[in-house]
Design a protein around this motif. Structure first.
Motif, PDB file in Angstrom:
ATOM      1  N   LEU A  10       3.636  16.136   0.200  1.00  0.00           N
ATOM      2  CA  LEU A  10       4.256  14.910   0.708  1.00  0.00           C
ATOM      3  C   LEU A  10       4.188  14.986   2.238  1.00  0.00           C
ATOM      4  N   HIS A  11       4.075  16.102   2.760  1.00  0.00           N
ATOM      5  CA  HIS A  11       3.651  16.128   4.227  1.00  0.00           C
ATOM      6  C   HIS A  11       2.188  15.792   4.507  1.00  0.00           C
ATOM      7  N   GLU A  12       1.428  16.422   3.828  1.00  0.00           N
ATOM      8  CA  GLU A  12       0.217  15.769   3.870  1.00  0.00           C
ATOM      9  C   GLU A  12      -0.215  14.388   3.774  1.00  0.00           C
ATOM     10  N   VAL A  13       0.424  13.638   2.978  1.00  0.00           N
ATOM     11  CA  VAL A  13       0.217  12.415   2.812  1.00  0.00           C
ATOM     12  C   VAL A  13       1.041  11.377   3.595  1.00  0.00           C
ATOM     13  N   GLY A  14       1.819  12.118   4.333  1.00  0.00           N
ATOM     14  CA  GLY A  14       2.790  11.213   5.294  1.00  0.00           C
ATOM     15  C   GLY A  14       4.216  10.862   4.902  1.00  0.00           C
ATOM     16  N   LEU A  15       4.529  11.241   3.656  1.00  0.00           N
ATOM     17  CA  LEU A  15       5.690  10.746   2.920  1.00  0.00           C
ATOM     18  C   LEU A  15       7.021  11.754   3.347  1.00  0.00           C
ATOM     19  N   LEU A  16       6.808  12.661   4.182  1.00  0.00           N
ATOM     20  CA  LEU A  16       7.837  13.633   4.481  1.00  0.00           C
ATOM     21  C   LEU A  16       8.402  13.559   5.875  1.00  0.00           C
ATOM     22  N   ASN A  17       9.729  13.184   6.019  1.00  0.00           N
ATOM     23  CA  ASN A  17      10.028  12.771   7.389  1.00  0.00           C
ATOM     24  C   ASN A  17       9.553  11.555   7.990  1.00  0.00           C
ATOM     25  N   ALA A  18       9.089  10.751   7.174  1.00  0.00           N
ATOM     26  CA  ALA A  18       8.656   9.551   7.508  1.00  0.00           C
ATOM     27  C   ALA A  18       9.355   8.698   8.560  1.00  0.00           C
ATOM     28  N   ILE A  19      10.635   8.668   8.649  1.00  0.00           N
ATOM     29  CA  ILE A  19      11.296   7.768   9.469  1.00  0.00           C
ATOM     30  C   ILE A  19      11.289   8.396  10.886  1.00  0.00           C
ATOM     31  N   ILE A  20      10.919   9.426  11.299  1.00  0.00           N
ATOM     32  CA  ILE A  20      10.615   9.935  12.423  1.00  0.00           C
ATOM     33  C   ILE A  20       9.807   8.980  13.309  1.00  0.00           C
ATOM     34  N   PRO A  21      10.206   8.450  14.377  1.00  0.00           N
ATOM     35  CA  PRO A  21       9.392   7.626  15.242  1.00  0.00           C
ATOM     36  C   PRO A  21       7.901   8.326  15.502  1.00  0.00           C
ATOM     37  N   GLU A  22       7.018   7.094  15.787  1.00  0.00           N
ATOM     38  CA  GLU A  22       5.831   7.632  16.022  1.00  0.00           C
ATOM     39  C   GLU A  22       5.585   8.452  17.420  1.00  0.00           C
ATOM     40  N   GLU A  23       6.497   8.296  18.338  1.00  0.00           N
ATOM     41  CA  GLU A  23       6.263   8.848  19.577  1.00  0.00           C
ATOM     42  C   GLU A  23       6.841  10.313  19.333  1.00  0.00           C
ATOM     43  N   TYR A  24       7.499  10.706  18.289  1.00  0.00           N
ATOM     44  CA  TYR A  24       7.887  12.090  17.969  1.00  0.00           C
ATOM     45  C   TYR A  24       6.801  12.811  16.877  1.00  0.00           C
ATOM     46  N   GLY A  25       5.898  11.875  16.524  1.00  0.00           N
ATOM     47  CA  GLY A  25       5.031  12.619  15.336  1.00  0.00           C
ATOM     48  C   GLY A  25       5.321  11.997  14.063  1.00  0.00           C
TER      49      GLY A  25
ATOM     50  N   GLU B 117       0.716  -1.337   0.052  1.00  0.00           N
ATOM     51  CA  GLU B 117      -0.088  -0.064  -0.054  1.00  0.00           C
ATOM     52  C   GLU B 117       0.803   1.271  -0.131  1.00  0.00           C
ATOM     53  N   LEU B 118       1.939   1.134   0.769  1.00  0.00           N
ATOM     54  CA  LEU B 118       2.832   2.231   0.768  1.00  0.00           C
ATOM     55  C   LEU B 118       3.509   2.536  -0.611  1.00  0.00           C
ATOM     56  N   GLN B 119       3.881   1.455  -1.046  1.00  0.00           N
ATOM     57  CA  GLN B 119       4.428   1.625  -2.788  1.00  0.00           C
ATOM     58  C   GLN B 119       3.477   2.089  -3.630  1.00  0.00           C
ATOM     59  N   LYS B 120       2.194   1.698  -3.340  1.00  0.00           N
ATOM     60  CA  LYS B 120       0.988   2.426  -4.497  1.00  0.00           C
ATOM     61  C   LYS B 120       0.926   3.892  -4.239  1.00  0.00           C
ATOM     62  N   LEU B 121       0.965   4.401  -2.956  1.00  0.00           N
ATOM     63  CA  LEU B 121       0.633   5.438  -2.591  1.00  0.00           C
ATOM     64  C   LEU B 121       1.959   6.518  -3.174  1.00  0.00           C
ATOM     65  N   ALA B 122       3.129   5.797  -2.976  1.00  0.00           N
ATOM     66  CA  ALA B 122       4.367   6.680  -3.390  1.00  0.00           C
ATOM     67  C   ALA B 122       4.168   6.712  -5.002  1.00  0.00           C
ATOM     68  N   ARG B 123       3.791   5.549  -5.500  1.00  0.00           N
ATOM     69  CA  ARG B 123       3.837   5.560  -7.016  1.00  0.00           C
ATOM     70  C   ARG B 123       2.929   6.492  -7.628  1.00  0.00           C
ATOM     71  N   ARG B 124       1.815   6.474  -7.036  1.00  0.00           N
ATOM     72  CA  ARG B 124       0.643   7.256  -7.534  1.00  0.00           C
ATOM     73  C   ARG B 124       1.087   8.909  -7.392  1.00  0.00           C
ATOM     74  N   PHE B 125       1.689   9.145  -6.207  1.00  0.00           N
ATOM     75  CA  PHE B 125       2.278  10.573  -5.864  1.00  0.00           C
ATOM     76  C   PHE B 125       3.178  10.870  -6.888  1.00  0.00           C
ATOM     77  N   ALA B 126       4.253  10.044  -7.311  1.00  0.00           N
ATOM     78  CA  ALA B 126       5.208  10.331  -8.222  1.00  0.00           C
ATOM     79  C   ALA B 126       4.732  10.761  -9.815  1.00  0.00           C
ATOM     80  N   ARG B 127       3.620   9.875  -9.839  1.00  0.00           N
ATOM     81  CA  ARG B 127       2.971   9.922 -11.237  1.00  0.00           C
ATOM     82  C   ARG B 127       2.182  11.352 -11.163  1.00  0.00           C
ATOM     83  N   GLU B 128       1.385  11.737 -10.345  1.00  0.00           N
ATOM     84  CA  GLU B 128       0.512  12.721 -10.305  1.00  0.00           C
ATOM     85  C   GLU B 128       0.828  14.053  -9.890  1.00  0.00           C
ATOM     86  N   GLN B 129       2.043  13.953  -8.663  1.00  0.00           N
ATOM     87  CA  GLN B 129       2.479  15.249  -8.179  1.00  0.00           C
ATOM     88  C   GLN B 129       3.970  15.585  -8.661  1.00  0.00           C
TER      89      GLN B 129
END
Length: 381
Positions: free
Chosen positions: A47-62, A13-25
């Protein structure tokens, strides 16, 4: 337990999201921002809106707390759209990684909040005008003065350097100690004495901002020190051993785009009364490109898996980065060749692929440095 090469449902699902984002945005605006040499902030915001920016930050820090394999899955897709635009979130993850590796809980809370509450970027400042690959020969100086460090010096080739909310800066506090005299400080945007000058005239990746950073009596709180004095070189090397893997992923994305564009053109272009895709010479080029893409992706996934398992990955990361970036450059070159004269023009995207992916052989440690790392591993037994 058998080896499993399949992705989980969540990864798919993450791959589909990123692939669609690359093609459309990304792909539709890539040529425009390359020509303008500007950062496409609307893409960063999305990228921030869909959660693909700074996504390696742990959940406890947002953040999402994504692992390295998820990071490279995203990276291949975004780089398919534009390697320059992909470098923006990739370089932000590069700036985040030292804080992940060496930051205290308080530091992570403080700095990561700035990167998750709004579309914001991080940066990593190691290279200097006279010592790009010699990371132990830093001239940027940090002198302790009470509760602050006073920074003086210049960094160069810093991706996101002018846009970043936080920049991890490596400096020497004791030049005579060489690599043992290096520390890592987090410098926040707007700190007095910190200036960023944008570099122009890059061959490729022009949608990513690259900067010279100048520090003139820049006072940085001692509370922004990552780890202890003397830990800086180790932090930098451990960071690069991880972040070379997303560079490999980006290279795979560029190579896959080159292959797709070349195959599409070969089926449309006719010569000698038939599509050039029917010519063995063209088929061999496409086959070589496909072999490179599949091999590089598999090894990049392996390097990512080692990282996620907490196993030593420096050797694998060096192989993945060097092999994938060189394979991608050759794939882009062959895509131009298949396009003939049209491949040399802006009308088709393949010339940009070549310009963009060349940098992948240089940043995060040149491929010559990668070969030194690989050779040391071989010779160490």
């Amino acid at each position: 337990m058998p080896i499993d090469f399949s992705l989980t449902d969540e990864q798919k699902e993450l791959q589909k999201l990123a692939r669609r984002f690359a093609r459309e945005q990304i792909a539709p605006v890539a040529a425009e921002y390359d020509a303008r040499e500007e950062v496409p902030w609307q893409v960063v915001e999305k990228l921030h809106e869909v959660g693909l920016l700074n996504a390696i930050i742990p959940e406890e820090y947002g953040g999402l707390g994504l692992g390295m394999l998820e990071e490279v899955i995203i990276g291949e897709e975004l780089a398919w759209g534009c390697m320059g635009i992909y470098t923006i979130p990739m370089a932000s993850d590069l700036g985040i990684t030292p804080i992940l590796l060496a930051g205290s809980h308080e530091q992570k809370q403080r700095f990561f909040k700035r990167l998750t509450e709004k579309p914001a970027l991080a940066a990593f400042a190691l290279s200097e005008p006279g010592n790009g690959s010699d990371a132990a020969a830093l001239r940027t100086r940090a002198v302790r003065d009470g509760e602050h460090y006073v920074l003086n010096g210049t960094k160069t080739w810093i991706s996101n350097g002018g846009e970043a909310e936080v920049v991890v800066v490596f400096a020497t506090f004791a030049p005579e100690l060489k690599h043992k005299g290096v520390l890592a400080l987090v410098v926040e945007k707007g700190t007095p004495g910190f200036k960023a000058n944008k570099l122009h005239g890059k061959m490729g990746q022009r949608a990513s901002g690259t900067y010279e950073l100048v520090f003139e009596d820049c006072r940085v709180p001692a509370a922004n020190l990552l780890g202890a004095e003397g830990d800086g070189f180790k932090i930098a090397m451990n960071t690069l051993n991880k972040t070379r893997i997303p560079v490999a992923a980006g290279s795979v994305g560029v190579a896959r785009r080159a292959l797709e564009e070349a195959a599409k053109y070969a089926k449309e272009r006719e010569a000698f009364g038939k599509p050039i895709a029917e010519l063995q010479a063209i088929q061999f080029k496409l086959a070589e490109m496909s072999m490179g893409v599949e091999t590089a992706r598999a090894y990049t996934y392996y390097a990512a898996w080692l990282t996620d398992q907490g196993l030593p990955q420096a050797h694998a990361a060096a192989i993945a980065k060097a092999y994938a970036s060189e394979m991608a450059f050759e794939a882009a070159n062959q895509a131009i060749q298949i396009h003939g004269g049209y491949g040399y023009m802006h009308e088709y995207p393949v010339e940009k692929l070549l310009r963009d992916v060349k940098l992948n052989q240089i940043y995060e440690g040149t491929n010559e440095i990668q070969r030194l790392i690989i050779a040391r591993h071989v010779l160490s037994g």
